[in-house]
Scaffold this motif. Structure first.
Motif, PDB file in Angstrom:
ATOM      1  N   ALA A  82      -0.587   2.557  -4.057  1.00 56.09           N
ATOM      2  CA  ALA A  82       0.354   1.525  -4.499  1.00 56.09           C
ATOM      3  C   ALA A  82       0.599   1.679  -5.991  1.00 56.09           C
ATOM      4  O   ALA A  82      -0.320   1.976  -6.741  1.00 56.09           O
ATOM      5  CB  ALA A  82      -0.204   0.139  -4.199  1.00 56.09           C
ATOM      6  N   SER A  83       1.854   1.505  -6.383  1.00 60.25           N
ATOM      7  CA  SER A  83       2.214   1.569  -7.796  1.00 60.25           C
ATOM      8  C   SER A  83       3.224   0.467  -8.071  1.00 60.25           C
ATOM      9  O   SER A  83       4.178   0.294  -7.313  1.00 60.25           O
ATOM     10  CB  SER A  83       2.827   2.937  -8.127  1.00 60.25           C
ATOM     11  OG  SER A  83       3.341   2.945  -9.434  1.00 60.25           O
ATOM     12  N   ARG A  84       3.003  -0.261  -9.144  1.00 58.33           N
ATOM     13  CA  ARG A  84       3.949  -1.305  -9.520  1.00 58.33           C
ATOM     14  C   ARG A  84       4.683  -0.845 -10.763  1.00 58.33           C
ATOM     15  O   ARG A  84       4.117  -0.768 -11.842  1.00 58.33           O
ATOM     16  CB  ARG A  84       3.208  -2.615  -9.772  1.00 58.33           C
ATOM     17  CG  ARG A  84       2.499  -3.056  -8.501  1.00 58.33           C
ATOM     18  CD  ARG A  84       2.318  -4.530  -8.380  1.00 58.33           C
ATOM     19  NE  ARG A  84       1.693  -4.829  -7.087  1.00 58.33           N
ATOM     20  CZ  ARG A  84       0.586  -5.508  -6.942  1.00 58.33           C
ATOM     21  NH1 ARG A  84      -0.034  -5.990  -7.999  1.00 58.33           N
ATOM     22  NH2 ARG A  84       0.100  -5.730  -5.740  1.00 58.33           N
ATOM     23  N   GLY A  85       5.926  -0.478 -10.566  1.00 56.86           N
ATOM     24  CA  GLY A  85       6.749   0.010 -11.668  1.00 56.86           C
ATOM     25  C   GLY A  85       7.214   1.436 -11.432  1.00 56.86           C
ATOM     26  O   GLY A  85       8.262   1.842 -11.897  1.00 56.86           O
ATOM     27  N   ASN A  86       6.467   2.209 -10.739  1.00 59.10           N
ATOM     28  CA  ASN A  86       6.795   3.569 -10.298  1.00 59.10           C
ATOM     29  C   ASN A  86       7.471   4.441 -11.372  1.00 59.10           C
ATOM     30  O   ASN A  86       8.658   4.751 -11.244  1.00 59.10           O
ATOM     31  CB  ASN A  86       7.642   3.502  -9.032  1.00 59.10           C
ATOM     32  CG  ASN A  86       7.593   4.796  -8.252  1.00 59.10           C
ATOM     33  OD1 ASN A  86       6.644   5.547  -8.311  1.00 59.10           O
ATOM     34  ND2 ASN A  86       8.657   5.059  -7.521  1.00 59.10           N
ATOM     35  N   ALA A 134      -1.432   1.567 -10.947  1.00 61.43           N
ATOM     36  CA  ALA A 134      -1.533   2.084  -9.586  1.00 61.43           C
ATOM     37  C   ALA A 134      -2.954   1.947  -9.053  1.00 61.43           C
ATOM     38  O   ALA A 134      -3.915   1.841  -9.814  1.00 61.43           O
ATOM     39  CB  ALA A 134      -1.090   3.548  -9.546  1.00 61.43           C
ATOM     40  N   ARG A 149      -8.423   0.905  -8.788  1.00 59.18           N
ATOM     41  CA  ARG A 149      -7.315   1.215  -9.701  1.00 59.18           C
ATOM     42  C   ARG A 149      -7.460   2.649 -10.185  1.00 59.18           C
ATOM     43  O   ARG A 149      -8.577   3.129 -10.372  1.00 59.18           O
ATOM     44  CB  ARG A 149      -7.340   0.285 -10.907  1.00 59.18           C
ATOM     45  CG  ARG A 149      -6.875  -1.105 -10.618  1.00 59.18           C
ATOM     46  CD  ARG A 149      -6.990  -1.974 -11.877  1.00 59.18           C
ATOM     47  NE  ARG A 149      -6.184  -3.159 -11.728  1.00 59.18           N
ATOM     48  CZ  ARG A 149      -5.017  -3.347 -12.334  1.00 59.18           C
ATOM     49  NH1 ARG A 149      -4.536  -2.440 -13.150  1.00 59.18           N
ATOM     50  NH2 ARG A 149      -4.339  -4.452 -12.142  1.00 59.18           N
ATOM     51  N   ASN A 172       4.213   6.122  -7.276  1.00 57.82           N
ATOM     52  CA  ASN A 172       3.749   5.776  -5.935  1.00 57.82           C
ATOM     53  C   ASN A 172       3.269   7.029  -5.191  1.00 57.82           C
ATOM     54  O   ASN A 172       2.247   7.002  -4.510  1.00 57.82           O
ATOM     55  CB  ASN A 172       4.855   5.066  -5.156  1.00 57.82           C
ATOM     56  CG  ASN A 172       4.314   4.435  -3.902  1.00 57.82           C
ATOM     57  OD1 ASN A 172       3.482   3.540  -3.972  1.00 57.82           O
ATOM     58  ND2 ASN A 172       4.753   4.915  -2.752  1.00 57.82           N
ATOM     59  N   ASN A 226      -3.660  -2.755  -2.505  1.00 59.10           N
ATOM     60  CA  ASN A 226      -3.026  -3.900  -3.190  1.00 59.10           C
ATOM     61  C   ASN A 226      -4.061  -4.866  -3.757  1.00 59.10           C
ATOM     62  O   ASN A 226      -3.865  -5.425  -4.836  1.00 59.10           O
ATOM     63  CB  ASN A 226      -2.048  -4.598  -2.252  1.00 59.10           C
ATOM     64  CG  ASN A 226      -0.738  -3.845  -2.170  1.00 59.10           C
ATOM     65  OD1 ASN A 226      -0.030  -3.696  -3.156  1.00 59.10           O
ATOM     66  ND2 ASN A 226      -0.435  -3.329  -0.988  1.00 59.10           N
ATOM     67  N   LEU A 262      -5.210  -3.404  -6.940  1.00 56.61           N
ATOM     68  CA  LEU A 262      -4.180  -3.545  -7.967  1.00 56.61           C
ATOM     69  C   LEU A 262      -4.112  -4.973  -8.494  1.00 56.61           C
ATOM     70  O   LEU A 262      -3.840  -5.190  -9.675  1.00 56.61           O
ATOM     71  CB  LEU A 262      -2.838  -3.146  -7.359  1.00 56.61           C
ATOM     72  CG  LEU A 262      -1.732  -2.654  -8.273  1.00 56.61           C
ATOM     73  CD1 LEU A 262      -2.233  -1.619  -9.257  1.00 56.61           C
ATOM     74  CD2 LEU A 262      -0.585  -2.102  -7.458  1.00 56.61           C
ATOM     75  N   ASP A 263      -4.405  -5.943  -7.658  1.00 59.58           N
ATOM     76  CA  ASP A 263      -4.364  -7.351  -8.063  1.00 59.58           C
ATOM     77  C   ASP A 263      -5.559  -7.787  -8.885  1.00 59.58           C
ATOM     78  O   ASP A 263      -5.521  -8.805  -9.560  1.00 59.58           O
ATOM     79  CB  ASP A 263      -4.249  -8.254  -6.824  1.00 59.58           C
ATOM     80  CG  ASP A 263      -2.893  -8.147  -6.153  1.00 59.58           C
ATOM     81  OD1 ASP A 263      -1.929  -7.725  -6.824  1.00 59.58           O
ATOM     82  OD2 ASP A 263      -2.813  -8.464  -4.959  1.00 59.58           O
TER      83      ASP A 263
END
Length: 196
Positions: free
Chosen positions: A76-80, A84, A103, A109, A191, A194-195
């Motif tokens: 998972a990557s937020r912002g790609n 991640a 992480r 991603n 996820n 990542l959170d």
């Protein structure tokens, strides 16, 4: 509480080879004890009894060679690119053997997907599985690893080489694309990491 009929000396060697610390037994009847990830293995004459909250963490190491696992992975990557994480899960007929999520810093991603695959394959190797069926919801990664699609990105090419090198350590392996709903546990682990 799984009871495995085996030679306790061979079982001890198998666990030690996997990096599990072996301790003396607590009673005169116990030959030795070992602990890993909430599971405790206790050796008696001719058997090893595994107990605890996650017995499969040790039963997978104690079963005869040739065991097979299903290996699930997700990144998972937020912002790609952006922050991640990876998630992975090893499953046998006994249930979930091991799982992890962490992480990995900043990544795309696709990079996170490859890192998750590599982490899962390393775990499957550590557990001594001979046969694995790998499942992930990234069609790109699956088809690149199978050689159906080219990999133009130099970083992804390196990841693919690393993944194929790990896969070749198994007597038999397969890798297939599955819907996200089938890969839910690995997705959740990525996820959740990542959170955090």
């Amino acid at each position: 509480m799984p009871t495995i009929d085996c030679d306790p000396s061979e079982a001890r060697e198998r666990l030690a080879a996997a990096g599990v610390e072996i301790k003396p037994g607590n009673t005169p009847h116990e030959r030795w004890r070992a602990e890993r990830d909430g599971a405790v293995a206790v050796a008696y004459d001719g058997t090893v009894v595994v107990q605890g909250s996650s017995p499969t963490a040790l039963t997978a190491l104690l079963r005869d060679a040739g065991d097979r696992a299903h290996v699930y992975f997700d990144g998972a990557s937020r912002g790609n690119p952006g922050p991640a994480a990876v998630g992975w899960c090893l499953v046998t007929s006994d249930g979930i053997v091991a799982e992890g999520g962490e992480r990995i810093g900043r990544a795309t991603n696709n990079q996170a997907e490859y890192e998750a695959l590599i982490a899962a394959l390393e775990a499957a190797t550590d557990f001594g599985f001979d046969e694995i069926d790998v499942r992930g919801d990234s069609e790109l990664i699956v088809k690149q690893v199978r050689g159906e699609w080219n990999t133009n990105d130099p970083t992804l090419r390196e990841y693919r080489v690393d993944a194929r090198t790990l896969l070749e350590k198994f007597d038999r392996w397969s890798i297939a694309h599955v819907p996200r709903s089938v890969n839910e546990r690995a997705d959740d682990l990525a996820n959740e990491a990542l959170d955090e």
